[in-house]
Design an enzyme around this catalytic site. Structure first.
Site, mmCIF file in Angstrom:
data_model
loop_
_atom_site.group_PDB
_atom_site.id
_atom_site.type_symbol
_atom_site.label_atom_id
_atom_site.label_comp_id
_atom_site.label_asym_id
_atom_site.label_seq_id
_atom_site.Cartn_x
_atom_site.Cartn_y
_atom_site.Cartn_z
ATOM 1 N N ASP A 1 21.446 -10.207 -4.366
ATOM 2 C CA ASP A 1 22.741 -9.745 -3.877
ATOM 3 C C ASP A 1 23.184 -10.585 -2.687
ATOM 4 O O ASP A 1 22.361 -11.066 -1.904
ATOM 5 C CB ASP A 1 22.658 -8.280 -3.450
ATOM 6 C CG ASP A 1 22.969 -7.324 -4.580
ATOM 7 O OD1 ASP A 1 23.679 -7.707 -5.511
ATOM 8 O OD2 ASP A 1 22.495 -6.174 -4.520
ATOM 9 N N ARG B 1 26.959 -13.857 -10.542
ATOM 10 C CA ARG B 1 27.855 -12.699 -10.504
ATOM 11 C C ARG B 1 28.984 -12.999 -9.521
ATOM 12 O O ARG B 1 28.749 -13.299 -8.353
ATOM 13 C CB ARG B 1 27.101 -11.454 -10.043
ATOM 14 C CG ARG B 1 28.012 -10.205 -9.908
ATOM 15 C CD ARG B 1 27.309 -9.105 -9.119
ATOM 16 N NE ARG B 1 26.081 -8.697 -9.754
ATOM 17 C CZ ARG B 1 25.034 -8.183 -9.087
ATOM 18 N NH1 ARG B 1 25.064 -8.068 -7.781
ATOM 19 N NH2 ARG B 1 23.947 -7.830 -9.745
#
Length: 312
Positions: free
Chosen positions: A138, A188
């Site tokens: 992340d 992402r």
């Protein structure tokens, strides 16, 4: 952008408000709508339900800005436990994990922080590979971007399947997309959920949207595997159109949406043959995550306020 988004994002780091809010049970209304539970069992149960609906999953054990080595080690153990349970349930073909480096050592206030975070990330990556799945790193606020990308490069030497996250609101992201749009890379792309200064980020919604589309073009035209993280119907349509323009078959990219947000749209896209992955956060440290979700959709604030009032 909403005038209350900035204050809500600041509240995400308020220890005083956190102490008040954290006395609420995780099952209370709006919290449960975004976080399925606090332990591995709740996360695995939610994953199984989503997989039954034809969706894929990425799981995030909540927590960030950990400054204590023991707490970082506990986060690693939580991921290892999760991966074991997912494997036992036969879910790792459909589920991966998302990891914040600041939750596993990057924010420890001494010179060993980078080494601790990398070694902990390696442990999780190794366990994920052994379980038959992958890890995505992340991205956090802009102050950590360079360190996170450096960690990604190091991890990919042994675990090339490790995914990355880029935030379209940052000025630098289009360039970062070009650097990561290579074969074997998983990226992402999200808009970004942190309060960032204008010096490094677009702050107007229109500018963020334009940046998102530019970044989409780079990733979909590249050789990697784009993970398109958006709930915006217009962006979903644009992404599908660009995928067609660049000759992308379904399955060579995926859509990602958060747990509890537009669940019917997630199932609709999956029913049409798209790969759709739901981002499932869980754990006791849900406060910061909740406040960022409120900042993204301030209409939820009234419901949340009623929950606090009814508690007192």
């Amino acid at each position: 952008m909403s005038p209350i988004r900035g204050p809500l994002l600041l509240l995400a780091r308020s220890g005083r408000v956190k102490r008040l809010v954290s006395t609420m049970p995780v099952s209370a209304g709006i919290v449960h709508g975004y976080v399925p539970g606090e332990d591995t069992g709740a996360a695995v149960q939610a994953t199984a339900g989503l997989v039954d609906d034809g969706l894929r999953v990425t799981l995030d054990y909540l927590g960030e800005d950990v400054t204590d080595r023991a707490q970082a080690d506990a986060t690693v153990e939580a991921y290892l436990d999760l991966l074991r349970e997912l494997s036992l349930r036969g879910l790792t073909r459909h589920a991966e994990v998302s990891v914040k480096l600041s939750a596993i050592g990057q924010a420890i206030p001494d010179a060993s922080a980078a080494k601790v975070a990398i070694e902990n990330a390696r442990t999780i990556c190794r366990a994920a590979r052994n379980a038959g799945t992958t890890v995505t790193l992340d991205m956090e606020d802009h102050r950590t971007t360079d360190r996170t990308l450096a960690a990604l490069r190091e991890l990919r030497q042994d675990f090339p399947e490790t995914g990355a996250v880029l935030q379209a609101m940052l000025h630098r992201t289009e360039s970062d997309c070009r650097a990561l749009a290579h074969e074997g890379s998983r990226v992402r792309l999200c808009k970004g959920a942190y309060a960032e200064p204008a010096e490094v980020a677009f702050t107007d919604k229109v500018d963020i949207d334009k940046s998102y589309v530019r970044c989409l073009k780079v990733l979909l035209a590249g050789q990697g595997y784009p993970m398109i993280a958006t709930h915006d119907p217009r962006m979903v349509d644009i992404a599908a159109s660009l995928a067609s323009r660049y000759g992308r078959a379904q399955g060579t990219y995926e859509f990602q949406m958060l747990y509890g947000i537009r669940p019917d749209e997630q199932k609709r896209l999956a029913a049409e043959g798209e790969l759709v992955r739901t981002y499932v956060p869980y754990g006791e440290e849900w406060y910061g995550y909740l406040m960022r979700r409120l900042a993204e959709k301030p209409a939820n604030l009234a419901f949340f306020a009623r929950s606090l009032v009814s508690k007192s």
